[in-house]
Structure formats: structure tokens, C-alpha cells
Design an enzyme around this catalytic site. Sequence first.
Site, PDB file in Angstrom:
ATOM      1  N   CYS A   2       5.319  -4.833  18.818  1.00 45.10           N
ATOM      2  CA  CYS A   2       4.949  -3.597  19.069  1.00 45.10           C
ATOM      3  C   CYS A   2       4.457  -2.820  17.845  1.00 45.10           C
ATOM      4  O   CYS A   2       4.705  -3.448  16.736  1.00 45.10           O
ATOM      5  CB  CYS A   2       6.298  -2.833  19.693  1.00 45.10           C
ATOM      6  SG  CYS A   2       6.769  -4.043  21.049  1.00 45.10           S
ATOM      7  N   MET A   3       4.184  -1.411  17.958  1.00 46.71           N
ATOM      8  CA  MET A   3       4.042  -0.700  16.770  1.00 46.71           C
ATOM      9  C   MET A   3       5.061  -0.619  15.676  1.00 46.71           C
ATOM     10  O   MET A   3       4.668  -0.922  14.609  1.00 46.71           O
ATOM     11  CB  MET A   3       3.411   0.502  17.337  1.00 46.71           C
ATOM     12  CG  MET A   3       3.091   1.511  16.021  1.00 46.71           C
ATOM     13  SD  MET A   3       2.530   3.289  16.677  1.00 46.71           S
ATOM     14  CE  MET A   3       1.198   3.184  17.718  1.00 46.71           C
ATOM     15  N   ASP A   4       6.302  -0.485  15.923  1.00 45.01           N
ATOM     16  CA  ASP A   4       7.263  -0.264  15.169  1.00 45.01           C
ATOM     17  C   ASP A   4       8.374  -1.280  15.310  1.00 45.01           C
ATOM     18  O   ASP A   4       9.314  -1.351  14.463  1.00 45.01           O
ATOM     19  CB  ASP A   4       8.011   0.895  15.506  1.00 45.01           C
ATOM     20  CG  ASP A   4       7.070   1.952  15.799  1.00 45.01           C
ATOM     21  OD1 ASP A   4       6.138   2.384  14.873  1.00 45.01           O
ATOM     22  OD2 ASP A   4       7.145   2.536  16.962  1.00 45.01           O
ATOM     23  N   TYR A  43       6.650  -5.676  26.034  1.00 40.13           N
ATOM     24  CA  TYR A  43       5.572  -5.358  26.604  1.00 40.13           C
ATOM     25  C   TYR A  43       4.904  -6.642  27.343  1.00 40.13           C
ATOM     26  O   TYR A  43       4.498  -7.620  26.506  1.00 40.13           O
ATOM     27  CB  TYR A  43       4.358  -4.591  26.009  1.00 40.13           C
ATOM     28  CG  TYR A  43       4.718  -3.267  25.396  1.00 40.13           C
ATOM     29  CD1 TYR A  43       5.126  -2.106  26.179  1.00 40.13           C
ATOM     30  CD2 TYR A  43       4.649  -3.032  23.977  1.00 40.13           C
ATOM     31  CE1 TYR A  43       5.446  -0.735  25.791  1.00 40.13           C
ATOM     32  CE2 TYR A  43       5.113  -1.601  23.448  1.00 40.13           C
ATOM     33  CZ  TYR A  43       5.189  -0.542  24.552  1.00 40.13           C
ATOM     34  OH  TYR A  43       5.496   0.542  23.836  1.00 40.13           O
ATOM     35  N   ARG A  53     -23.644  -9.372  -1.113  1.00 31.44           N
ATOM     36  CA  ARG A  53     -22.900  -8.334  -0.717  1.00 31.44           C
ATOM     37  C   ARG A  53     -23.277  -7.484  -1.750  1.00 31.44           C
ATOM     38  O   ARG A  53     -24.528  -6.763  -1.788  1.00 31.44           O
ATOM     39  CB  ARG A  53     -21.269  -8.776  -0.873  1.00 31.44           C
ATOM     40  CG  ARG A  53     -20.430  -7.750  -0.139  1.00 31.44           C
ATOM     41  CD  ARG A  53     -19.085  -8.305  -0.313  1.00 31.44           C
ATOM     42  NE  ARG A  53     -18.456  -8.390  -1.668  1.00 31.44           N
ATOM     43  CZ  ARG A  53     -17.169  -8.992  -1.818  1.00 31.44           C
ATOM     44  NH1 ARG A  53     -16.368  -8.865  -0.857  1.00 31.44           N
ATOM     45  NH2 ARG A  53     -16.956  -8.959  -3.216  1.00 31.44           N
ATOM     46  N   HIS A  85     -20.243 -12.215  -8.399  1.00 34.39           N
ATOM     47  CA  HIS A  85     -18.947 -12.699  -7.811  1.00 34.39           C
ATOM     48  C   HIS A  85     -19.398 -13.843  -6.839  1.00 34.39           C
ATOM     49  O   HIS A  85     -20.253 -13.557  -6.243  1.00 34.39           O
ATOM     50  CB  HIS A  85     -18.571 -11.360  -6.899  1.00 34.39           C
ATOM     51  CG  HIS A  85     -17.321 -11.498  -6.259  1.00 34.39           C
ATOM     52  ND1 HIS A  85     -16.031 -11.791  -6.983  1.00 34.39           N
ATOM     53  CD2 HIS A  85     -16.887 -11.513  -4.887  1.00 34.39           C
ATOM     54  CE1 HIS A  85     -15.175 -11.997  -5.912  1.00 34.39           C
ATOM     55  NE2 HIS A  85     -15.510 -11.600  -4.655  1.00 34.39           N
ATOM     56  N   ARG A 112     -11.206 -13.038 -13.238  1.00 32.55           N
ATOM     57  CA  ARG A 112     -10.672 -11.763 -12.588  1.00 32.55           C
ATOM     58  C   ARG A 112     -10.031 -12.249 -11.220  1.00 32.55           C
ATOM     59  O   ARG A 112     -10.181 -11.880 -10.435  1.00 32.55           O
ATOM     60  CB  ARG A 112     -11.750 -10.738 -11.957  1.00 32.55           C
ATOM     61  CG  ARG A 112     -13.115 -10.418 -12.922  1.00 32.55           C
ATOM     62  CD  ARG A 112     -13.803  -9.592 -12.017  1.00 32.55           C
ATOM     63  NE  ARG A 112     -14.428 -10.036 -10.824  1.00 32.55           N
ATOM     64  CZ  ARG A 112     -15.665 -10.775 -10.643  1.00 32.55           C
ATOM     65  NH1 ARG A 112     -16.215 -11.025 -11.831  1.00 32.55           N
ATOM     66  NH2 ARG A 112     -15.899 -11.295  -9.582  1.00 32.55           N
ATOM     67  N   LYS A 135      -6.435  -3.789  -7.068  1.00 30.35           N
ATOM     68  CA  LYS A 135      -7.081  -3.112  -5.850  1.00 30.35           C
ATOM     69  C   LYS A 135      -6.116  -3.035  -4.842  1.00 30.35           C
ATOM     70  O   LYS A 135      -5.153  -4.067  -4.649  1.00 30.35           O
ATOM     71  CB  LYS A 135      -8.286  -3.597  -5.360  1.00 30.35           C
ATOM     72  CG  LYS A 135      -8.409  -5.033  -4.768  1.00 30.35           C
ATOM     73  CD  LYS A 135      -9.972  -5.584  -4.629  1.00 30.35           C
ATOM     74  CE  LYS A 135      -9.893  -6.955  -4.106  1.00 30.35           C
ATOM     75  NZ  LYS A 135     -11.200  -7.473  -3.981  1.00 30.35           N
TER      76      LYS A 135
HETATM   77  C1  LIG Z   1     -11.155  -8.813  -5.016  1.00 27.85           C
HETATM   78  C2  LIG Z   1     -11.950  -9.104  -5.917  1.00 27.85           C
HETATM   79  C3  LIG Z   1     -11.478 -10.180  -7.018  1.00 27.85           C
HETATM   80  C4  LIG Z   1     -10.225 -10.911  -6.595  1.00 27.85           C
HETATM   81  O1  LIG Z   1     -10.164 -12.195  -5.746  1.00 27.85           O
HETATM   82  P1  LIG Z   1      -9.147 -13.024  -5.345  1.00 27.85           P
HETATM   83  O2  LIG Z   1      -9.945 -13.935  -4.388  1.00 27.85           O
HETATM   84  O3  LIG Z   1      -8.188 -12.338  -4.647  1.00 27.85           O
HETATM   85  O4  LIG Z   1      -8.841 -13.582  -6.847  1.00 27.85           O
HETATM   86  C5  LIG Z   1     -12.286 -10.673  -8.106  1.00 27.85           C
HETATM   87  N1  LIG Z   1     -13.347  -9.900  -8.042  1.00 27.85           N
HETATM   88  C6  LIG Z   1     -13.940  -8.875  -7.217  1.00 27.85           C
HETATM   89  C7  LIG Z   1     -15.249  -8.225  -7.381  1.00 27.85           C
HETATM   90  C8  LIG Z   1     -13.065  -8.614  -6.008  1.00 27.85           C
HETATM   91  O5  LIG Z   1     -13.610  -7.697  -5.186  1.00 27.85           O
END
Ligand SMILES: *Cc1c(COP(=O)(O)O)cnc(C)c1O
Length: 380
Positions: free
Chosen positions: A321-323, A274, A141, A173, A231, A43
Amino acid sequence: MSLPTDASPATPGQARVDLAAIAHNITLLRRHAPTAELMAVVKADAYGHGLVPVARAALAAGASRLGTAVLREALDLRAAGVTAPILTWIITPGEPLEEAVAADVELSAAAAWLLDDIAAAARRAGRPAGVHLKIDTGMSRGGATAGEWPALLERALAAQAEGAIRIAGLWSHLACADIPGHPAIEAQLAAFEDALAVAEKAGVTGPGVLRHIANSAATVALPQAHYDMVRPGIAVYGLSPIPELGDFGLRPAMTLTARLAMVKRVPRDSGVSYGHLYVTDRETTLGLVPLGYADGVMRAGTNRAQVWAAGRRRTVAGRICMDQFVIDLGDDPASVGDEVVLFGPGTEGEPTAQEWADSLGTITHEIVTRIGSRVPRVHH
Ligand SMILES: *Cc1c(COP(=O)(O)O)cnc(C)c1O
């Protein structure tokens, strides 16, 4: 620091991504979970490392599946020709589910409305949708509550009987896998066991139904959480999921660099950037680093974060700064175009993403995912 092998055009900054490190990390994670499938979580543009090249490298190294948060990421992988199983877990009403089903993207569902939308999309697409049913085991969540779980299972079984969906997974999760010994870990695993038992009793069982709950931290530290698939995300990129316990042998894949855009001598008492939050205490050489908070170099690193330049560590001098931002090079020789390393694997003296995270009070996930679209990812 060696320059990338491919001839990339000159840009102010670049993020070099070592695909051999990705492969090493996948191999290492598979050794931690030898009996489970490995879903590489890609992701957020593979945590800022570049979606498609990282996905391909992870699959070549032994990941069997890919995970994305949103559908766009999964469809981008399919458009690039990636055929491995993909699971997507954040879906809101009105998203192109028929396109997802047609592209064989598996979808997470934790609510009746979504199951119904997926089933309807599958009927239009003319093929069953792979669905992973999500239970909230205590993170509060995503996921169905334990109270909603039996009805969700029944609804899914009805859609499966009709041929609209295939129940491909049961999952959850963990909220505290990165906090060794936290009581929520065992409580969530017990709740997951309960949910699996309810599912089995309802008839949702079999080798085609993957049970999964482990993120990176659980992959390396909680073998009892591996089930049928792990995962990992952050660990794929070589960043430690539990920094207090060390690096687990992971190799950071990303090196963020920039080339000095200006070098100049200034007198003592020169206010820099700045707000003049940095003032030179002697005549010195300043170097201009052409990356800023729009590129993900967070403003909180002002007068705090470190980079590697002209042979040693330098603390950011004044406001980011931004850049761009400024570093104080003292009397060390430096020229326009010289490379500055913001972070990398740490093997040649440069700071790591972990050090940036520590100095900014955040986690490495945020450091790497925030790198902006102006910064080309150069894979080698
Ligand atoms: C982001 C995510 C992971 C991976 O998490 P890490 O802590 O980066 O290993 C696994 N499962 C779900 C649902 C996630 O959103």
C-alpha cells in the site's frame, strides 16, 4: 542487524547508510582507474543515500570531484560548504546560471544557446565559467551531434578567448557499458576519439581539459574508457554496475529497515490487504511493516519481494500500500517494534537491493533513488 550508533528519533522506517562502505567503494574504484581522477556522481540525493554526507565521505576517501544532474544539487553542496569541483549536466533555459558561475559550479554545454547563456552569466558574475563540452557519441540522449561539434568548439573557443568561459572538459556518455562485448561500446569510443581529434585540431587541448566518458560499468570493466576522469555513480553506493559479473568487491552502503507497527493472530482464510491478493492458509501471525510505495517500496513487489523478519526471509503478503504492507510470520514469535530489514548488504541473511531489483524487473539505481523523503537517512 545492529541499531545505528547515533541516537536517531524513532521513525517507522529508516535508511541506514554506512559511510565506511562508501569510502571502501571509492578506494576500490580508484584502484580500477589509478591514473584517472574520480568524480563521484551524487545526483538524486546521492542515489537516495543523502547528498552532503555521502559527498563528504567520497571526497575524504579520494574522489576529487562531484557530479550532479541538476543545478539545485550542486548549489545545495556549495551551501553546505563543499568546495570540491562540481560538474552539472542538465540545464534548461532560464536557470540561475549566474548563481552557478558565482558558486564555481562547472556546467556541461552541448548547444549554442547554452554556451551563450553561460557566457552571459559569466560576464555578469565577473568570472569565467568552467564548461565541459558534450559530444553525443552514439547514445542519442544529451550531447552535440558530430555535425554540430565543430561549430560548438568554435563558439566555445571564441567565448574562451574573450574570457567568459574556460573549456574544462570534453565528454560523452556510454549507452551499453554494462553489456560486456556490446558493439556500441567500441563504436562510441571510436566516435569519442574522433571528436577529441577534431577538438585538438581546433586548439582545444591541454591538461586543463578533462576527457571523460566512463560510468561505473566502464570504470570497472573498460580501462580503455578511463581517459582523464571516471564518473562512477551506482558503484560508489556499493551496487554492482554489471550484476551478471558479480559484485566486484563493492560493499552496499544502504540498509533499509522498518519496525513492526502491529503484530496479530488471524484465522485461516483471512484475506490480506487490498484486493485480498494473499489469503492465509492456516491460523498465523501477521506483521505490519510501515513502509509503502510512497516511501519507494514499489507496489510491484506485491506477493513477490522479500524482507528479513523474525529470523528469516518473508515474502510480502498481499498488496503493498502507500504507507504499509503486511508479512506473514507464521508461528514465529514477533513483537511490535521488532526490526524488519527490507534490504541491506546481504551479510546477515537479509535481501539485497539487487534482489529487490531482480524481483521487480528493474535496476538497483531505481530501488535506492526512489526511497522517499519520509524515510530518514541515518549515516554511520
Ligand atoms: C548517472 C550518470 C553517471 C553514473 O552512472 P552509473 O551507471 O550510476 O555509474 C555518470 N555520468 C552521467 C552523465 C550520468 O548521468
